[in-house]
Design an enzyme around this catalytic site. Sequence first.
Site, PDB file in Angstrom:
ATOM      1  N   LYS A 128       0.837  -1.208   0.000  1.00 44.97           N
ATOM      2  CA  LYS A 128       0.000   0.000   0.000  1.00 44.97           C
ATOM      3  C   LYS A 128       0.864   1.247   0.000  1.00 44.97           C
ATOM      4  O   LYS A 128       1.772   1.372   0.833  1.00 44.97           O
ATOM      5  CB  LYS A 128      -0.878  -0.031   1.267  1.00 44.97           C
TER       6      LYS A 128
ATOM      7  N   ARG B  12     -18.659   3.695   9.820  1.00 48.52           N
ATOM      8  CA  ARG B  12     -19.273   4.963   9.432  1.00 48.52           C
ATOM      9  C   ARG B  12     -20.589   4.636   8.745  1.00 48.52           C
ATOM     10  O   ARG B  12     -21.520   4.188   9.365  1.00 48.52           O
ATOM     11  CB  ARG B  12     -18.336   5.757   8.516  1.00 48.52           C
TER      12      ARG B  12
HETATM   13  P1  ADP Z   1      -7.782   0.279   7.278  1.00 47.31           P
HETATM   14  O1  ADP Z   1      -6.867   0.605   6.131  1.00 47.31           O
HETATM   15  O2  ADP Z   1      -7.372  -0.938   8.046  1.00 47.31           O
HETATM   16  O3  ADP Z   1      -9.243   0.283   6.950  1.00 47.31           O
HETATM   17  P2  ADP Z   1      -8.094   2.889   8.526  1.00 47.31           P
HETATM   18  O4  ADP Z   1      -7.006   3.634   9.212  1.00 47.31           O
HETATM   19  O5  ADP Z   1      -8.657   3.466   7.292  1.00 47.31           O
HETATM   20  O6  ADP Z   1      -7.503   1.442   8.333  1.00 47.31           O
HETATM   21  O7  ADP Z   1      -9.307   2.662   9.530  1.00 47.31           O
HETATM   22  C1  ADP Z   1      -9.193   1.907  10.711  1.00 47.31           C
HETATM   23  C2  ADP Z   1     -10.575   1.659  11.284  1.00 47.31           C
HETATM   24  O8  ADP Z   1     -11.153   2.882  11.724  1.00 47.31           O
HETATM   25  C3  ADP Z   1     -11.585   1.057  10.302  1.00 47.31           C
HETATM   26  O9  ADP Z   1     -12.410   0.138  10.999  1.00 47.31           O
HETATM   27  C4  ADP Z   1     -12.387   2.245   9.844  1.00 47.31           C
HETATM   28  O10 ADP Z   1     -13.702   1.868   9.457  1.00 47.31           O
HETATM   29  C5  ADP Z   1     -12.416   3.064  11.123  1.00 47.31           C
HETATM   30  N1  ADP Z   1     -12.626   4.488  10.849  1.00 47.31           N
HETATM   31  C6  ADP Z   1     -11.922   5.293  10.040  1.00 47.31           C
HETATM   32  N2  ADP Z   1     -12.406   6.550  10.043  1.00 47.31           N
HETATM   33  C7  ADP Z   1     -13.477   6.524  10.886  1.00 47.31           C
HETATM   34  C8  ADP Z   1     -14.441   7.498  11.307  1.00 47.31           C
HETATM   35  N3  ADP Z   1     -14.433   8.741  10.846  1.00 47.31           N
HETATM   36  N4  ADP Z   1     -15.380   7.113  12.172  1.00 47.31           N
HETATM   37  C9  ADP Z   1     -15.415   5.830  12.607  1.00 47.31           C
HETATM   38  N5  ADP Z   1     -14.568   4.866  12.251  1.00 47.31           N
HETATM   39  C10 ADP Z   1     -13.612   5.200  11.400  1.00 47.31           C
END
Ligand code: ADP
Length: 158
Positions: A41, A90
């Site tokens: 990634k 979300r």
């Molecule tokens: P990944 O690449 O493993 O999905 P992320 O850093 O994008 O990692 O997200 C980690 C977790 O946090 C995921 O479960 C994602 O759905 C959650 N997440 C990300 N942004 C938000 C938000 N604004 N509100 C709630 N959960 C979130």
Amino acid sequence: MNKAIYPGSFDPFTNGHLDILNRACKVFDEVIVLVAINPAKKTVFTVQERVDILKKILKDKPNVRVDSYEGLTVDYAKQEGVKHIIRGLRAVTDFEYEFQLASANRFANPEIDMVFFMASVENSFVSSSVVNELRKNGADVSPLVPKPVVEAFEAKGI
Ligand code: ADP
């Protein structure tokens, strides 16, 4: 002790992530925020940068630890004796991906359960990629992320 892991790319960590973490801290005695290493990634921040940012953000939370891991989160959980993995939800669009991930985790280790927390409405549109896109195009992202993230963007000249 009731421990959990909150894994993610956290590229970068946002107020949405913080919201989920704060909710999880009310339920678990210790939460390990785990930067998942995925060499395939392309990320804005390196693993070490993301770990350093997280340590700055979470330094005043005694029941939170920061770590990084390359491999399956369930394997890290087993190694640490942790039985719960936290994820955030979300919109419905998150559900499909999270359902698949949870099923894959259960396949790999049925002993470990995923625990989901819902985003609060004001953070429901916040994601790392939205933050990166806004910042790249000159928008002020300071209302969406903790201060060390803004400092890290500045340090990188973004
Ligand atoms: P990944 O690449 O493993 O999905 P992320 O850093 O994008 O990692 O997200 C980690 C977790 O946090 C995921 O479960 C994602 O759905 C959650 N997440 C990300 N942004 C938000 C938000 N604004 N509100 C709630 N959960 C979130």
